[in-house]
Write a protein that holds these residues in place. Structure first.
Motif, PDB file in Angstrom:
ATOM      1  N   MET A 215      10.121  22.086  20.745  1.00  0.00           N
ATOM      2  CA  MET A 215       9.940  23.031  21.835  1.00  0.00           C
ATOM      3  C   MET A 215       9.897  24.452  21.290  1.00  0.00           C
ATOM      4  O   MET A 215      10.167  24.692  20.117  1.00  0.00           O
ATOM      5  CB  MET A 215      11.072  22.919  22.863  1.00  0.00           C
ATOM      6  CG  MET A 215      11.214  21.562  23.510  1.00  0.00           C
ATOM      7  SD  MET A 215      12.600  21.543  24.669  1.00  0.00           S
ATOM      8  CE  MET A 215      12.565  19.829  25.195  1.00  0.00           C
ATOM      9  N   SER A 216       9.573  25.378  22.189  1.00  0.00           N
ATOM     10  CA  SER A 216       9.576  26.795  21.840  1.00  0.00           C
ATOM     11  C   SER A 216      10.751  27.458  22.537  1.00  0.00           C
ATOM     12  O   SER A 216      10.786  27.536  23.763  1.00  0.00           O
ATOM     13  CB  SER A 216       8.269  27.463  22.278  1.00  0.00           C
ATOM     14  OG  SER A 216       7.177  26.915  21.603  1.00  0.00           O
ATOM     15  N   ALA A 217      11.728  27.918  21.773  1.00  0.00           N
ATOM     16  CA  ALA A 217      12.848  28.666  22.331  1.00  0.00           C
ATOM     17  C   ALA A 217      12.399  30.095  22.584  1.00  0.00           C
ATOM     18  O   ALA A 217      11.789  30.730  21.727  1.00  0.00           O
ATOM     19  CB  ALA A 217      14.044  28.637  21.383  1.00  0.00           C
ATOM     20  N   LEU A 218      12.693  30.610  23.772  1.00  0.00           N
ATOM     21  CA  LEU A 218      12.208  31.940  24.127  1.00  0.00           C
ATOM     22  C   LEU A 218      12.798  33.020  23.224  1.00  0.00           C
ATOM     23  O   LEU A 218      12.175  34.060  23.007  1.00  0.00           O
ATOM     24  CB  LEU A 218      12.546  32.241  25.589  1.00  0.00           C
ATOM     25  CG  LEU A 218      11.765  31.444  26.636  1.00  0.00           C
ATOM     26  CD1 LEU A 218      12.114  31.915  28.030  1.00  0.00           C
ATOM     27  CD2 LEU A 218      10.277  31.546  26.415  1.00  0.00           C
ATOM     28  N   ASP A 219      13.986  32.807  22.704  1.00  0.00           N
ATOM     29  CA  ASP A 219      14.627  33.795  21.834  1.00  0.00           C
ATOM     30  C   ASP A 219      14.472  33.447  20.363  1.00  0.00           C
ATOM     31  O   ASP A 219      15.204  33.983  19.523  1.00  0.00           O
ATOM     32  CB  ASP A 219      16.114  33.911  22.187  1.00  0.00           C
ATOM     33  CG  ASP A 219      16.333  34.579  23.536  1.00  0.00           C
ATOM     34  OD1 ASP A 219      15.586  35.535  23.831  1.00  0.00           O
ATOM     35  OD2 ASP A 219      17.226  34.155  24.285  1.00  0.00           O
ATOM     36  N   ALA A 220      13.553  32.558  20.039  1.00  0.00           N
ATOM     37  CA  ALA A 220      13.400  32.142  18.636  1.00  0.00           C
ATOM     38  C   ALA A 220      12.944  33.300  17.763  1.00  0.00           C
ATOM     39  O   ALA A 220      13.424  33.470  16.633  1.00  0.00           O
ATOM     40  CB  ALA A 220      12.406  30.983  18.537  1.00  0.00           C
ATOM     41  N   ALA A 221      12.005  34.121  18.237  1.00  0.00           N
ATOM     42  CA  ALA A 221      11.522  35.240  17.433  1.00  0.00           C
ATOM     43  C   ALA A 221      12.636  36.237  17.146  1.00  0.00           C
ATOM     44  O   ALA A 221      12.769  36.732  16.019  1.00  0.00           O
ATOM     45  CB  ALA A 221      10.359  35.935  18.154  1.00  0.00           C
ATOM     46  N   SER A 222      13.463  36.524  18.149  1.00  0.00           N
ATOM     47  CA  SER A 222      14.582  37.449  17.943  1.00  0.00           C
ATOM     48  C   SER A 222      15.602  36.859  16.977  1.00  0.00           C
ATOM     49  O   SER A 222      16.171  37.572  16.142  1.00  0.00           O
ATOM     50  CB  SER A 222      15.251  37.765  19.285  1.00  0.00           C
ATOM     51  OG  SER A 222      14.332  38.368  20.175  1.00  0.00           O
ATOM     52  N   SER A 223      15.844  35.542  17.084  1.00  0.00           N
ATOM     53  CA  SER A 223      16.787  34.899  16.175  1.00  0.00           C
ATOM     54  C   SER A 223      16.309  34.989  14.729  1.00  0.00           C
ATOM     55  O   SER A 223      17.092  35.314  13.823  1.00  0.00           O
ATOM     56  CB  SER A 223      16.977  33.439  16.583  1.00  0.00           C
ATOM     57  OG  SER A 223      17.730  32.724  15.632  1.00  0.00           O
ATOM     58  N   ALA A 468       8.277  39.862  23.846  1.00  0.00           N
ATOM     59  CA  ALA A 468       9.197  39.655  24.980  1.00  0.00           C
ATOM     60  C   ALA A 468       8.711  38.492  25.841  1.00  0.00           C
ATOM     61  O   ALA A 468       8.157  38.687  26.930  1.00  0.00           O
ATOM     62  CB  ALA A 468       9.300  40.931  25.809  1.00  0.00           C
ATOM     63  N   PRO A 469       8.894  37.241  25.391  1.00  0.00           N
ATOM     64  CA  PRO A 469       8.509  36.099  26.238  1.00  0.00           C
ATOM     65  C   PRO A 469       9.356  35.982  27.495  1.00  0.00           C
ATOM     66  O   PRO A 469       8.900  35.462  28.507  1.00  0.00           O
ATOM     67  CB  PRO A 469       8.691  34.896  25.305  1.00  0.00           C
ATOM     68  CG  PRO A 469       9.675  35.347  24.283  1.00  0.00           C
ATOM     69  CD  PRO A 469       9.432  36.810  24.087  1.00  0.00           C
ATOM     70  N   VAL A 470      10.626  36.467  27.417  1.00  0.00           N
ATOM     71  CA  VAL A 470      11.476  36.399  28.608  1.00  0.00           C
ATOM     72  C   VAL A 470      10.908  37.279  29.714  1.00  0.00           C
ATOM     73  O   VAL A 470      10.970  36.940  30.901  1.00  0.00           O
ATOM     74  CB  VAL A 470      12.918  36.815  28.245  1.00  0.00           C
ATOM     75  CG1 VAL A 470      13.783  36.880  29.485  1.00  0.00           C
ATOM     76  CG2 VAL A 470      13.514  35.826  27.249  1.00  0.00           C
ATOM     77  N   ALA A 471      10.353  38.439  29.342  1.00  0.00           N
ATOM     78  CA  ALA A 471       9.738  39.299  30.353  1.00  0.00           C
ATOM     79  C   ALA A 471       8.589  38.592  31.054  1.00  0.00           C
ATOM     80  O   ALA A 471       8.415  38.697  32.271  1.00  0.00           O
ATOM     81  CB  ALA A 471       9.252  40.589  29.696  1.00  0.00           C
ATOM     82  N   LEU A 472       7.808  37.833  30.295  1.00  0.00           N
ATOM     83  CA  LEU A 472       6.714  37.072  30.906  1.00  0.00           C
ATOM     84  C   LEU A 472       7.254  35.970  31.814  1.00  0.00           C
ATOM     85  O   LEU A 472       6.712  35.709  32.892  1.00  0.00           O
ATOM     86  CB  LEU A 472       5.839  36.465  29.817  1.00  0.00           C
ATOM     87  CG  LEU A 472       4.729  37.345  29.235  1.00  0.00           C
ATOM     88  CD1 LEU A 472       4.013  36.606  28.118  1.00  0.00           C
ATOM     89  CD2 LEU A 472       3.754  37.743  30.320  1.00  0.00           C
ATOM     90  N   ALA A 473       8.318  35.310  31.356  1.00  0.00           N
ATOM     91  CA  ALA A 473       8.881  34.219  32.159  1.00  0.00           C
ATOM     92  C   ALA A 473       9.456  34.734  33.472  1.00  0.00           C
ATOM     93  O   ALA A 473       9.400  34.049  34.502  1.00  0.00           O
ATOM     94  CB  ALA A 473       9.960  33.481  31.359  1.00  0.00           C
TER      95      ALA A 473
END
Length: 864
Positions: A215-223, A468-473
């Motif tokens: 899966m793709s974790a939304l915070d993976a890039a930040s991690s 910011a994938p969370v912003a899109l979500a």
């Protein structure tokens, strides 16, 4: 064959339980825990279920239940509910449950088509697949399109406090060169280690889980940005040595704002400030996001009456003597008389039979307001008594109450919103793998062009930190969720999120006059008899024909007839009661039956009773009345009903109700919002036009028989208009053919498939408020989507060009999410009582367009 399959499946369940396989963990949010002792009692109740292990944490209001696959979440919820606690599954648990059910259904169908000797092997393979790690074949399936959120339970205030206390000194030492003391870089590394590991663990855990599940974790890039900055700093310190390099006691670092400035740095560079700053900002932002989402869930959760609360009931004993007793609300029966004291919650729908008090109607009243109830007033479950005690005779209990129906309605909308949220997060997850691709390409390009690894690494860190994938979500789901919540709080129930989009684009609203624009019981205001006819006899015949009808007009005629009989009007010449055979209702809504009417023989002068076919009907056009006196009576005011027998019109009865006090104001608001208003009625055009002029309605659809109303609404839609139909239970078929069906004046009929919108309120101003709300929600969602995509594209371009510092990139990333949350949260605080959108583009139309769609002319329904 089904019996065999069921038997094999039961065997598989027994085998799984015996060998300790097929366990599932569900996480519940809890609402209603009163103390840690209460939490312990709930935990023991859950553990008492067979094969269940549970943990309840009072501080976080969470429960984790590990149970066999054969147990559904509803079983656990039932136990939680019995303990007096509200609960709902977390998003992750909902998705995991859905995936398991999908896989279980598919495998069950496969087993049914296998031979008997292959079933045992299929069951064993299923067990192996359930326990084996998720391999490439699962990554390429449905799970590969899913997205993984960071566990909200792990994002705690303690982690944020530790990150702030240890991380801020690291940032200050690296930014302010004057504060850098000997060996400061090693002290910063020591302080940053717990921040990057323990404090940022929720984001690392989500990333690892996403890799395992494909899966793709939304915070993976930040991690990865946090770990990358920390790992690069450790490599620089250890590689350069203790004496002459970055690890030397006297080594200092000057602040660098842009990646392109790293080309001037001679010695190695540290990115500990990026790792610590990103952790602090992420924790802070996710805590705020969690509060916002939990708040929206709380707003969408309907109140419920606990089944274990004791209530005083009055029942007759065997001797017929009323006796008071205390029972649980779950034991209340229809017909019981219950006593609700001050501060108590009304557990059932009913009628007040004793006492006078003030109640807070709460959710069942449409708006949170207080009202006074007395004997014969209706009261609904969910209301709270604020004054003295009141006695209520129960008419609905349990799932039949208005409160329970509201809960089902809101629950269906919430499930639809969860489905939309999954689609939005899957779309947002596309950013994560692309961010890694862009960061990798950017790293190679900077190394090839500049030859400076520090600058290349800084630019790639900026790319990972800025997405910011969370912003899109959140761009769509949060606004729509809060829109549903705000509408429900205002007494307007929307079926799902698609209703928001459909209602926002409505440009024509059709009101069925009766039941929406008017209020109060209808009354007979005038009776005009034809020349030579007895008006009292005309009223008796009309009352006999409409006796069995529940329509408001029929009830008004029957009431007037009863009052005339009780007063003894008409004397001996008019019978007190007229016998009538079975009354039939025609397609036009006319009542026809054979009535025993007294007739005077012109030759002998004697009065005799004859079986005469009589009719009670509404004229569609005044031309149907040939007598000038009858025409004048029909247009004098109110709804005209014609009484005839033997082919002659004998009289006209005018029945009228009164417009609601806010009807004209509500129509004005709709017209100001550039929405054309229609009034649909069976009345003749002159009568309907008078009512429409008094309310300011643009278009009149007059003379429409009940069997033609549905075609008329469809005809307006066929002309290219986006139509909303407002009506009560008498025109449910019309609600289905409109773009949006709005049910009004029937708040007890919430459970129906015809309406898209149900108004709990009785005032018409709820309609312009609902339209204004949906327009604002739709505009907010559209702007959120544009902001999220423009930000991500712009930030990536700045990061690749070397203008964006990694720490500043994290600030911008959280700022974009916070901006979207702030824009969405305004939905809850904005005033929708007046038109706030489209006022500049939609001024009041000049003049009123007049149309009369008579039944005998070519109507739009026939055109359609």
């Amino acid at each position: 064959m089904d019996s065999h399959a069921d038997g094999d499946f039961s065997y598989h369940d027994r085998l799984a339980r015996r060998e300790g396989a097929a366990l599932t963990t569900f996480a519940f949010h809890l609402d209603g825990l009163t103390s840690a002792v209460h939490a312990g009692q709930l935990e023991r109740a859950l553990r008492s279920m067979p094969g269940v292990d549970a943990t309840v944490v009072y501080s976080s209001r969470m429960a984790w239940v590990t149970a066999p696959d054969t147990m559904t979440p509803d079983d656990a919820r039932a136990t939680i509910t019995d303990a007096g606690v509200e609960s709902w599954l977390t998003d992750t648990s909902l998705r995991r449950r859905a995936d398991r059910l999908t896989i279980s259904d598919r495998r069950r169908r496969m087993r049914r088509h296998r031979a008997t000797h292959e079933r045992a092997r299929m069951l064993m393979e299923r067990r192996k697949r359930e326990h084996a790690p998720l391999g490439p074949q699962r990554r390429g399936g449905v799970a590969g399109t899913d997205v993984l959120y960071t566990a909200r339970e792990l994002i705690t205030k303690a982690r944020l406090i530790v990150a702030v206390l240890l991380g801020l000194p690291v940032i200050a030492l690296q930014v302010v060169e004057a504060w850098q003391f000997p060996y400061w870089q090693w002290v910063s590394l020591a302080l940053a280690t717990p921040v990057v590991t323990w404090c940022a663990w929720p984001f690392h855990r989500a990333t690892i889980a996403g890799l395992r599940r494909g899966m793709s974790a939304l915070d993976a890039a930040s991690s990865v940005a946090i770990l990358g900055g920390y790992a690069y700093s450790v490599w620089v310190l250890l590689n350069d040595g203790w004496h002459n390099g970055t690890g030397a006691p006297g080594w200092t670092s000057r602040p660098v704002l842009m990646a392109m400035d790293y080309a001037d740095v001679v010695a190695g560079s540290l990115f500990l400030d990026v790792a610590c700053g990103a952790t602090v900002l992420l924790l802070f932002g996710r805590l705020l996001s969690r509060r916002s989402q939990l708040r929206s869930r709380g707003l969408l959760s309907s109140l419920r009456v606990p089944s274990t609360v004791q209530v005083t009931v009055v029942r007759n004993d065997r001797a017929g003597k009323p006796v008071k007793s205390e029972i649980a609300t779950a034991e209340i029966r229809v017909g019981d008389d219950i006593i609700v004291h001050s501060g108590g919650l009304v557990p059932s729908d009913g009628v007040v039979v004793g006492g006078k008090t003030t109640v807070d109607m709460g959710p069942v009243g449409g708006l949170t307001r207080t009202t006074e109830v007395t004997v014969d007033d209706r009261i609904y479950a969910g209301a709270r008594v604020l004054g003295g005690a009141v006695k209520i005779r129960v008419s609905r209990t349990g799932s039949r109450t208005r409160l329970a129906a509201m809960g089902r309605w809101i629950g269906n909308a919430d499930r639809e919103e969860n489905r939309l949220a999954q689609l939005a997060t899957r779309t947002a997850s596309i950013l994560v793998p692309w961010a890694f691709v862009v960061a990798g390409v950017d790293l190679l390009m900077w190394i090839l062009v500049t030859g400076n690894i520090q600058a290349a690494f800084a630019s790639s860190l900026s790319v990972l930190a800025c997405v910011a994938p969370v912003a899109l979500a959140l761009s769509t789901t949060l606004g729509l969720r809060l829109g549903l919540a705000r509408a429900a709080a205002n007494g307007t129930l929307l079926r799902d999120t698609s209703t928001i989009h459909k209602l926002a684009v409505v440009d024509s609203i059709i009101f069925n006059r009766v039941g929406t624009l008017t209020s109060g019981p209808m009354r007979v205001v005038n009776l005009t008899a034809a020349a030579g006819e007895n008006p009292e006899l005309v009223l008796r015949v009309a009352g006999a024909l409409s006796l069995e009808s529940d329509h408001a007009v029929s009830r008004a005629i029957v009431r007037a007839d009863r009052e005339a009989r009780d007063a003894g009007t008409g004397g001996d010449s008019v019978p007190h009661w007229l016998d009538v055979d079975t009354v039939t209702v025609t397609d036009r809504g006319s009542f026809t039956g054979v009535v025993d009417i007294p007739v005077t023989d012109p030759r002998t002068g004697e009065v005799e009773t004859r079986h005469t076919e009589a009719s009670l009907w509404r004229p569609r056009d005044v031309s149907e009345l040939r007598d000038f006196r009858m025409v004048s009576a029909a247009v004098s005011g109110g709804t005209p009903l014609v009484v005839s027998w033997k082919g002659r019109v004998r009289g006209v009865i005018n029945v009228a109700d009164f417009p609601k006090p806010d009807a004209a104001d509500a129509v004005d608001r709709l017209e100001d919002m550039d929405i054309e208003t229609f009034m649909l009625t069976r009345d003749t055009y002159p009568v309907a036009r008078k009512v429409a002029d008094s309310l300011g309605i643009s278009t009149v659809l007059a003379g429409i028989a009940p069997n033609r109303k549905q075609a008329t609404v469809r005809g307006v839609h066929a002309q290219g208009a986006n139509v909303a139909m407002v009506g009560d239970k008498d025109v449910l078929d019309c609600l289905t053919v409109a773009d949006v069906g709005i049910l009004m004046g029937s708040a007890d009929r919430i459970d129906n498939a015809e309406a898209d919108v149900v108004l709990i309120r009785e005032d018409i101003t709820a309609i312009p408020e609902a339209v204004n709300l949906t327009r604002h929600v739709r505009a907010t969602v559209d702007w959120n989507i544009w902001l999220a995509w423009l930000y991500n594209l712009g930030a990536i371009v700045l990061a690749v060009s070397g203008v964006l510092h990694p720490l500043l990139a994290t600030v911008l990333m959280l700022g974009s999410s916070s901006l979207i949350e702030w824009r969405s949260s305004r939905i809850l605080s904005r005033d929708y009582s007046r038109s706030q959108m489209g006022e500049a583009a939609g001024l009041r139309r000049v003049g009123i367009r007049v149309r009369e769609w008579a039944g005998r002319n070519l109507t739009v329904g026939e055109e359609a």
